[in-house]
Design an enzyme around this catalytic site. Sequence first.
Site, PDB file in Angstrom:
ATOM      1  N   GLY A 174       1.032   3.757   5.166  1.00 64.24           N
ATOM      2  CA  GLY A 174       0.748   3.015   6.055  1.00 64.24           C
ATOM      3  C   GLY A 174       0.754   3.629   7.215  1.00 64.24           C
TER       4      GLY A 174
ATOM      5  N   TYR B  44       9.339  -1.939  19.680  1.00 68.42           N
ATOM      6  CA  TYR B  44       8.259  -1.127  20.148  1.00 68.42           C
ATOM      7  C   TYR B  44       7.480  -1.860  21.411  1.00 68.42           C
ATOM      8  CZ  TYR B  44       8.814   0.783  15.968  1.00 68.42           C
ATOM      9  OH  TYR B  44       9.608   2.469  14.301  1.00 68.42           O
TER      10      TYR B  44
ATOM     11  N   PRO C 254       0.586  -1.488   0.014  1.00 72.75           N
ATOM     12  CA  PRO C 254      -0.241  -0.028   0.339  1.00 72.75           C
ATOM     13  C   PRO C 254       1.066   1.371  -0.004  1.00 72.75           C
ATOM     14  CG  PRO C 254      -0.731  -1.473   1.799  1.00 72.75           C
ATOM     15  CD  PRO C 254       0.586  -2.217   1.219  1.00 72.75           C
TER      16      PRO C 254
END
Length: 330
Positions: A19, A54, A16
Amino acid sequence: MDTATTRTLRTGATIPVIGLGTFGSDRYGPEEVAAAVRGGLEAGYRLVDCAAVYGNEAAVGRAIAASGVPRDDLFVMSKVWNDAHDPDAAVASVRRSLRDLGTDHLDAVFVHWPFPNHHAPHASVEDRDRTARPYDHAAYTALWRALEGLVDEGVVRHLGTSNTTVPKLRLLLRDARVLPSLNEMELHPTFQQPELFGFCVDNDIQPVGYSPLGSPSRPERDRTDDDPVDVEHPTVLRIAEAHGVHPAVVCLQWAVARGQVPIPFSVKPEQYRANLEGALADPLTPDELRAMAAVDRGARLIKGQVFLWPGATSWHDLWDEDGTIPGGLA
């Protein structure tokens, strides 16, 4: 997604054009990030950019499952952190991400930084890691070979580099069996990296841009009138007014028109929805794109900890032919 909303990688697979970022661990808890991922997927996003460091991949994985979007419709990416550059550790890291994200494959895995430097959580970006080492191409190649094995196994579809530079990419393109399909890097109107961006495009490496809005909330941003953040730059404001949109939308329209894949992050539904809608709206005019090109001033934001081993003073491209760095500089 149709060709107007995707880009084609060297393998023929598509990604895509915009994002969802998930880096929010410095300000938001895993569940808050996960709620944004679920809402974003329900709004139409199909690309999710994750990373082991993360600390929220398990929550993000639950959000992906709860969204109801078929896995084959998604492009899910993760990254190997600096403390996992040993080949066995890198493989273990990817398998942990697969488990946490609840998927049998990752569409892309990046090496988060090219240096095997690790800082303790919440360490200052100015701290020097006494165990850190500068870039070593032989060690990086061993790490890459381990990731190539995961591609052979079918649990990783594409490999990518991140926060790297042209000299390192030249070496990797020379020596890799599975060539990098993507390079994730800091990209926003005031930091356009034209040399690195052009090298990636010329070598069929898709640029993925983080901090596409210039991270206006970062405390280290210089917010003076003489040196404005991206969404406050006079050129961006002028174009936004002409289009009747928020300046952030202009930054994303510029990114998509330029050919990069921006990955903005927000936990606010009105913002991540507007980001998606704006990025896919009518493109900027050629004159507006030329004006945006002139906004670049080399304003790097993400700098500090991963380059700062003992003796390091600069992270510029000071390489020997074999990829080692003379004098310990990066």
